[in-house]
Design an enzyme around this catalytic site. Structure first.
Site, PDB file in Angstrom:
ATOM      1  N   LYS A  61       0.833  -1.202   0.000  1.00 35.78           N
ATOM      2  CA  LYS A  61       0.000   0.000   0.000  1.00 35.78           C
ATOM      3  C   LYS A  61       0.876   1.265   0.000  1.00 35.78           C
ATOM      4  O   LYS A  61       2.091   1.169   0.209  1.00 35.78           O
ATOM      5  CB  LYS A  61      -0.911  -0.044   1.227  1.00 35.78           C
ATOM      6  N   TYR A 114     -12.514  -2.372  -2.926  1.00 33.83           N
ATOM      7  CA  TYR A 114     -13.050  -2.331  -1.558  1.00 33.83           C
ATOM      8  C   TYR A 114     -14.574  -2.183  -1.540  1.00 33.83           C
ATOM      9  O   TYR A 114     -15.136  -1.636  -0.592  1.00 33.83           O
ATOM     10  CB  TYR A 114     -12.393  -1.189  -0.772  1.00 33.83           C
ATOM     11  N   PHE A 151     -15.036   3.857   8.052  1.00 35.24           N
ATOM     12  CA  PHE A 151     -13.654   4.185   7.674  1.00 35.24           C
ATOM     13  C   PHE A 151     -13.434   4.187   6.156  1.00 35.24           C
ATOM     14  O   PHE A 151     -12.338   4.492   5.690  1.00 35.24           O
ATOM     15  CB  PHE A 151     -12.670   3.203   8.331  1.00 35.24           C
ATOM     16  N   ARG A 184      -2.102 -14.712   3.865  1.00 35.49           N
ATOM     17  CA  ARG A 184      -2.825 -13.994   4.924  1.00 35.49           C
ATOM     18  C   ARG A 184      -2.106 -14.167   6.261  1.00 35.49           C
ATOM     19  O   ARG A 184      -2.025 -13.251   7.067  1.00 35.49           O
ATOM     20  CB  ARG A 184      -4.273 -14.501   5.050  1.00 35.49           C
ATOM     21  N   THR A 210      -5.555  -7.702  10.388  1.00 31.69           N
ATOM     22  CA  THR A 210      -5.864  -6.390   9.806  1.00 31.69           C
ATOM     23  C   THR A 210      -5.442  -5.260  10.752  1.00 31.69           C
ATOM     24  O   THR A 210      -4.834  -4.283  10.333  1.00 31.69           O
ATOM     25  CB  THR A 210      -7.377  -6.279   9.525  1.00 31.69           C
ATOM     26  N   ARG A 222       2.657  -7.054   8.946  1.00 36.09           N
ATOM     27  CA  ARG A 222       2.022  -5.995   9.739  1.00 36.09           C
ATOM     28  C   ARG A 222       2.555  -5.979  11.166  1.00 36.09           C
ATOM     29  O   ARG A 222       2.770  -4.915  11.749  1.00 36.09           O
ATOM     30  CB  ARG A 222       0.506  -6.175   9.728  1.00 36.09           C
ATOM     31  N   ASN A 282      -1.579  -0.091   7.437  1.00 35.06           N
ATOM     32  CA  ASN A 282      -1.088  -1.448   7.688  1.00 35.06           C
ATOM     33  C   ASN A 282      -0.291  -2.059   6.527  1.00 35.06           C
ATOM     34  O   ASN A 282      -0.170  -3.272   6.399  1.00 35.06           O
ATOM     35  CB  ASN A 282      -2.236  -2.358   8.146  1.00 35.06           C
ATOM     36  N   HIS A 323      -1.716  -5.395   1.419  1.00 37.48           N
ATOM     37  CA  HIS A 323      -2.995  -6.057   1.161  1.00 37.48           C
ATOM     38  C   HIS A 323      -2.740  -7.491   0.731  1.00 37.48           C
ATOM     39  O   HIS A 323      -1.772  -7.762   0.014  1.00 37.48           O
ATOM     40  CB  HIS A 323      -3.769  -5.338   0.045  1.00 37.48           C
ATOM     41  N   GLU A 382      -9.750  -9.996  -7.701  1.00 39.69           N
ATOM     42  CA  GLU A 382      -8.791  -8.901  -7.512  1.00 39.69           C
ATOM     43  C   GLU A 382      -7.684  -8.938  -8.564  1.00 39.69           C
ATOM     44  O   GLU A 382      -7.257  -7.900  -9.063  1.00 39.69           O
ATOM     45  CB  GLU A 382      -8.207  -8.978  -6.096  1.00 39.69           C
TER      46      GLU A 382
HETATM   47  N1  UDP Z   1      -9.367  -0.590   7.656  1.00 41.61           N
HETATM   48  C1  UDP Z   1      -9.355   0.536   8.437  1.00 41.61           C
HETATM   49  N2  UDP Z   1     -10.079   0.534   9.618  1.00 41.61           N
HETATM   50  C2  UDP Z   1     -10.799  -0.542  10.024  1.00 41.61           C
HETATM   51  C3  UDP Z   1     -10.804  -1.687   9.207  1.00 41.61           C
HETATM   52  C4  UDP Z   1     -10.077  -1.684   8.032  1.00 41.61           C
HETATM   53  O1  UDP Z   1      -8.715   1.535   8.109  1.00 41.61           O
HETATM   54  O2  UDP Z   1     -11.420  -0.493  11.103  1.00 41.61           O
HETATM   55  C5  UDP Z   1      -8.623  -0.587   6.400  1.00 41.61           C
HETATM   56  C6  UDP Z   1      -7.275  -1.316   6.518  1.00 41.61           C
HETATM   57  O3  UDP Z   1      -6.337  -0.638   5.673  1.00 41.61           O
HETATM   58  C7  UDP Z   1      -7.589  -2.677   5.963  1.00 41.61           C
HETATM   59  C8  UDP Z   1      -8.557  -2.303   4.841  1.00 41.61           C
HETATM   60  O4  UDP Z   1      -9.345  -1.270   5.389  1.00 41.61           O
HETATM   61  O5  UDP Z   1      -6.424  -3.342   5.517  1.00 41.61           O
HETATM   62  C9  UDP Z   1      -9.431  -3.421   4.337  1.00 41.61           C
HETATM   63  O6  UDP Z   1     -10.120  -3.993   5.413  1.00 41.61           O
HETATM   64  P1  UDP Z   1     -10.259  -5.566   5.539  1.00 41.61           P
HETATM   65  O7  UDP Z   1     -11.225  -5.845   6.625  1.00 41.61           O
HETATM   66  O8  UDP Z   1     -10.530  -6.152   4.195  1.00 41.61           O
HETATM   67  O9  UDP Z   1      -8.803  -5.979   6.059  1.00 41.61           O
HETATM   68  P2  UDP Z   1      -7.613  -6.780   5.339  1.00 41.61           P
HETATM   69  O10 UDP Z   1      -8.233  -7.783   4.411  1.00 41.61           O
HETATM   70  O11 UDP Z   1      -6.779  -5.752   4.612  1.00 41.61           O
HETATM   71  O12 UDP Z   1      -6.851  -7.423   6.455  1.00 41.61           O
HETATM   72 MG    MG Z   2      -9.716  -7.631   2.982  1.00 42.48          MG
END
Ligand code: UDP
Ligand code: MG
Length: 164
Positions: A20, A60, A68, A99, A105, A116, A126, A129, A140
């Site tokens: 990112k 997204y 958010f 993952r 996350t 992370r 974070n 992705h 994706e």
């Molecule tokens: N995110 C955030 N606040 C939150 C949850 C998610 O800013 O409370 C952002 C964060 O950058 C995250 C992205 O949104 O990586 C996508 O969220 P997701 O739940 O898909 O998490 P990921 O798959 O990236 O772990």
């Molecule tokens: Mg995700």
């Protein structure tokens, strides 16, 4: 399946990993590539780009109603040197394994040893992705890459990594 016509289907699983904008700014691109290469995943596509709002809103789309979401889109498209390294990797269980390598996350909950957990402190910045399921990964990859940008090639260490 790119490269392995006779291989078991599960080794053809693909995922999308993206460094990112904060990760690019913090010069984490090499570190991320290194981790996935060393694990044994095969890189089949990579590029740096400024993510458009159109791509980001599709990427997204499931989070559109979250509070958010606007900040997330601003973050992903932020700043004068915004860039994204998007990497598509192939390998056995690559979605699940990646993952685990990426971590929770919420960076504050991410375990040491994960990208992370080693390099970030907050959920909103974070670094990385990773697709969260095989189905989502295929969508994706289609969103971020043209078919011609995914390279078909065979690794020479295949039998050292997989029992095929
Ligand atoms: N995110 C955030 N606040 C939150 C949850 C998610 O800013 O409370 C952002 C964060 O950058 C995250 C992205 O949104 O990586 C996508 O969220 P997701 O739940 O898909 O998490 P990921 O798959 O990236 O772990
Ligand atoms: Mg995700």
């Amino acid at each position: 399946c790119l490269g392995y016509s006779s291989a078991a289907p599960e080794i053809c699983e693909r995922t999308l990993i993206a460094v990112k904008p904060d990760g690019v700014q913090r010069r984490m691109v090499g570190e991320v590539i290194k981790r996935f290469e060393q694990r044994g995943f095969k890189l089949v596509g990579i590029k740096m780009l400024q993510a458009s709002e159109a791509v980001l809103s599709k990427h997204y789309h499931d989070l559109q109603k979250k509070p958010f979401y606007p900040a997330l889109i601003r973050y992903m498209a932020s700043g004068p040197v915004v860039a994204m390294g998007s990497m598509v990797w192939e390998g056995h269980n690559v979605v699940r394994s990646s993952r685990l390598m990426v971590g929770e996350t919420d960076s504050s909950q991410a375990k040491p040893g994960t990208v992370r957990g080693d390099f970030s402190v907050h959920i909103s910045r974070n670094i990385i992705h990773a697709s969260d399921s095989v189905e989502v990964a295929e969508k994706e990859i289609g969103l971020w890459f043209h078919t011609a940008e995914l390279i078909t090639w065979e690794t020479n260490d295949h039998s050292d990594l997989y029992q095929v």
